[in-house]
Design a protein around this motif. Sequence first.
Motif, short mmCIF file in Angstrom:
data_model
loop_
_atom_site.label_atom_id
_atom_site.label_comp_id
_atom_site.label_asym_id
_atom_site.label_seq_id
_atom_site.Cartn_x
_atom_site.Cartn_y
_atom_site.Cartn_z
N GLY A 134 0.80 -1.23 0.00
CA GLY A 134 0.00 0.00 0.00
C GLY A 134 0.83 1.27 0.00
N SER A 135 1.82 1.33 -0.89
CA SER A 135 2.67 2.53 -0.97
C SER A 135 2.00 3.69 -1.70
CB SER A 135 3.96 2.22 -1.73
OG SER A 135 4.64 1.14 -1.18
N PHE A 136 1.09 3.35 -2.62
CA PHE A 136 0.54 4.37 -3.50
C PHE A 136 -0.86 4.83 -3.09
CE2 PHE A 136 3.84 2.60 -6.11
CZ PHE A 136 4.22 3.60 -6.99
N ILE A 137 -1.13 6.12 -3.34
CA ILE A 137 -2.50 6.61 -3.28
C ILE A 137 -3.08 6.58 -4.70
CG2 ILE A 137 -3.96 8.66 -2.87
CD1 ILE A 137 -2.09 9.36 -0.53
N THR A 138 -2.27 6.96 -5.68
CA THR A 138 -2.71 6.98 -7.08
C THR A 138 -1.62 6.36 -7.95
OG1 THR A 138 -3.85 9.07 -6.66
CG2 THR A 138 -3.51 8.47 -8.97
N VAL A 139 -1.99 5.39 -8.79
CA VAL A 139 -1.06 4.86 -9.78
C VAL A 139 -1.46 5.43 -11.14
CG1 VAL A 139 -0.11 2.78 -10.87
CG2 VAL A 139 -0.71 2.74 -8.44
N THR A 140 -0.51 6.04 -11.83
CA THR A 140 -0.82 6.72 -13.09
C THR A 140 -0.32 5.90 -14.27
OG1 THR A 140 1.21 7.98 -12.75
CG2 THR A 140 -0.83 9.06 -12.11
N SER A 141 -0.90 4.71 -14.46
CA SER A 141 -0.40 3.77 -15.46
C SER A 141 -0.36 4.36 -16.87
CB SER A 141 -1.29 2.53 -15.50
OG SER A 141 -1.46 2.03 -14.20
N GLU A 142 -1.47 4.95 -17.30
CA GLU A 142 -1.53 5.42 -18.69
C GLU A 142 -0.54 6.54 -18.95
OE1 GLU A 142 -5.45 6.28 -20.28
OE2 GLU A 142 -6.15 4.43 -19.30
N GLN A 143 -0.53 7.52 -18.03
CA GLN A 143 0.41 8.64 -18.20
C GLN A 143 1.84 8.13 -18.17
OE1 GLN A 143 -2.21 8.83 -15.90
NE2 GLN A 143 -2.68 10.98 -15.46
N ALA A 144 2.08 7.11 -17.33
CA ALA A 144 3.44 6.58 -17.21
C ALA A 144 3.89 5.96 -18.54
CB ALA A 144 3.50 5.54 -16.10
N LEU A 145 3.01 5.17 -19.14
CA LEU A 145 3.38 4.52 -20.40
C LEU A 145 3.57 5.55 -21.51
CD1 LEU A 145 1.16 1.35 -20.09
CD2 LEU A 145 3.67 1.43 -20.13
N SER A 146 2.74 6.59 -21.49
CA SER A 146 2.90 7.62 -22.50
C SER A 146 4.20 8.40 -22.30
CB SER A 146 1.64 8.52 -22.47
OG SER A 146 1.96 9.84 -22.73
N ALA A 147 4.54 8.68 -21.05
CA ALA A 147 5.82 9.35 -20.76
C ALA A 147 6.99 8.45 -21.14
CB ALA A 147 5.91 9.73 -19.29
N ALA A 148 6.83 7.15 -20.94
CA ALA A 148 7.89 6.20 -21.29
C ALA A 148 8.11 6.16 -22.80
CB ALA A 148 7.54 4.81 -20.76
N ARG A 149 7.01 6.25 -23.56
CA ARG A 149 7.15 6.28 -25.03
C ARG A 149 7.92 7.53 -25.46
NH1 ARG A 149 2.11 3.58 -24.87
NH2 ARG A 149 0.94 5.53 -24.72
N SER A 150 7.59 8.67 -24.86
CA SER A 150 8.33 9.90 -25.18
C SER A 150 9.80 9.76 -24.82
CB SER A 150 7.77 11.10 -24.41
OG SER A 150 6.41 11.23 -24.65
N ALA A 151 10.05 9.14 -23.67
CA ALA A 151 11.44 8.96 -23.23
C ALA A 151 12.20 8.08 -24.22
CB ALA A 151 11.48 8.35 -21.83
N ASP A 152 11.54 7.04 -24.70
CA ASP A 152 12.19 6.16 -25.68
C ASP A 152 12.56 6.92 -26.95
OD1 ASP A 152 12.41 3.84 -24.20
OD2 ASP A 152 10.39 3.15 -24.72
N GLN A 153 11.68 7.85 -27.35
CA GLN A 153 11.99 8.67 -28.53
C GLN A 153 13.21 9.55 -28.26
OE1 GLN A 153 8.32 10.71 -29.37
NE2 GLN A 153 7.35 8.84 -30.17
N ARG A 154 13.25 10.13 -27.05
CA ARG A 154 14.40 10.98 -26.70
C ARG A 154 15.69 10.17 -26.73
NH1 ARG A 154 12.72 14.97 -21.70
NH2 ARG A 154 14.90 15.56 -21.70
N ILE A 155 15.60 8.97 -26.19
CA ILE A 155 16.80 8.11 -26.13
C ILE A 155 17.22 7.73 -27.56
CG2 ILE A 155 17.71 5.88 -25.36
CD1 ILE A 155 15.73 6.21 -22.91
N ALA A 156 16.23 7.43 -28.40
CA ALA A 156 16.52 7.05 -29.79
C ALA A 156 17.21 8.20 -30.52
CB ALA A 156 15.23 6.65 -30.50
N SER A 157 16.84 9.44 -30.14
CA SER A 157 17.46 10.59 -30.81
C SER A 157 18.80 10.96 -30.17
CB SER A 157 16.52 11.79 -30.78
OG SER A 157 16.44 12.30 -29.46
N GLY A 158 19.26 10.11 -29.24
CA GLY A 158 20.59 10.31 -28.67
C GLY A 158 20.62 11.16 -27.41
N GLU A 159 19.42 11.52 -26.92
CA GLU A 159 19.36 12.37 -25.73
C GLU A 159 19.00 11.51 -24.52
OE1 GLU A 159 16.25 15.25 -26.06
OE2 GLU A 159 16.64 15.98 -24.03
#
Lengths: 98, 484
Positions: free
Chosen positions: B41-66
């Motif tokens: 019970g560590s969480f009050i709110t789990v933001t699964s959808e936003q997390a996956l969307s942020a992860a997709r953006s991060a993968d794009q940043r990593i792919a572009s070398g950043e």
Amino acid sequence: MKITIAEVEHVARLARLELAEEEINLFAGQMDAILEYVEKLKELNTEGIVPIAHVEVLMGSVFPFREDAVQSPIGLDRALSNAPKPAGSFFAVPKVIE
Amino acid sequence: MNVFEMTIHELHAALKEKQISSVEATSAMLERIGSVEPHVGSFITVTSEQALSAARSADQRIASGECHLLTGIPLAIKDIILTEGILTTCGSRILDNFIPPYSATSWEKLRDRGAVLLGKLNQDEFAMGSSTESSAYGTTRNPWDTTRIPGGSSGGSAAAVAASEAVATLGTDTGGSIRQPASHCGCVGLKPTYGRVSRYGVIAYASSLDQVGPLTRDVADCAVMLEAVAGHDPKDSTSVDTPVPNYSAHLSDGVKGLKIGLPKEYFIDGLDPDVQGAMAAAIETYRRLGAEFVDISLPHTDYAVATYYLIAAAEASSNLARYDGVRFGHRAEADGLLEMYTKSRSEGFGVEVKRRIMIGTYALSSGYYDAYYVKAQKVRTLIMRDFIEAFSAVDVMLTPVAPTPAFKIGEKINDPLQMYLSDIFTIPVNLAGTCAISIPAGFSAAGLPIGLQLIGKPFCEESILKAGYAFEQATEWHKRKAMI
């Protein structure tokens, strides 16, 4: 007793809290114990000691002022987005003046 | 190794080498959260959808070398820290519908570096507590023993790291609320110097004491997180503009010749024998590494808890006056304005918050102001002077974080004074405004983690990180995992 039931009721009014009778009794006992505990500060002679609201001076750090420049405000929609009862560009409250 | 057990450094290396994507890491983390949350019970709110969307953006940043050290890393933050568009309750019923219209600077800084937000972590209501039991959203359980408290108020932040539900987290520390749960959950937790990290967008409890800081699996990760969130913020008038050092660069400088102070007031008779044993072993380790020990005294230590509970409660009673049902948060139905304020607050606040508002209001009220509030402010000066004096002879101080390992859920809930006294070794640091870190330093006979506190001079986070790193390299405590 450091604090009476009447004082607990008075403090609750100042704090804009409405306490049930059990809560008043509970808090009276607990506040009494806590106030008894903090009495120990009286053992210390603090004559001539400057009270501090903040650590800035003694730490030698400086909190800088920012430019007094106009910033873009948060905007009406966002400011009202959590309003329990918005009314146009206002926060509505129960009637204050009869 | 399981993805969810990796450190920031390990996951960063894997992301950079394209051995794993942020979406994969985030999914693994979300799956882990799903499987252990019913027990922890560590969480009050789990933001699964936003997390996956942020992860997709991060993968794009990593792919572009950043690829910053935090790009694509799944983190979670205490629910006291505002997140635009994401429910932020501060552990209270009074904010059970509050969707912040802006984000805290500390979270923005992590987000801008590409960190992925997994969700918002449980805490004591308005950060008032040492056990997470005062949360309106249930008690977080200690991953090492789920019948025990994880510590508080950042209990969710510590438990999430210990239960491998987030790679790292942010908490806040007003009287020990990062260090005490870090100690009880066997992770690293750092309370920065007052003014080091912006408090803009962090819900205020006691404004002259509150600071934001990281909880991590190891010291190197702690340095990375602190580097990311530290620095001047024009939106927080109490943040300083001294440059942020590269904390990671000097971690391995070692402790040869480092002068470590042992304040005698922290090694008292009532100390739990297992805690005492862990401290003795830690001192031995540092001796072996070439550090020098100096016996010092912080003579006003015994007055710190009383000073803290007057100052913090007074500031809380003032800060929490804003919860009146007018602009945000819970509003009770009422005919008149005064009745609306009173009903909204009485329905929205829990018992510990009411108790502290009551003590604070009392201490600030006419006739008692000088005897309680001003007196406490004067004693605070004496406590700060103790630290300044002691630091003229030593570089850092070593103390226990808490007098005992994690106590049982329910054990102290009906005795507020006993609960307050569990913060006896962490509170003075907040009153003095300086920095301190909790490092895993052993286990009790019952298998509960024990933390070691290193206290540094103001704005010398480098010194405690360096000393913490040296200890970590010489010991294995931080590598043990909770069996959850």
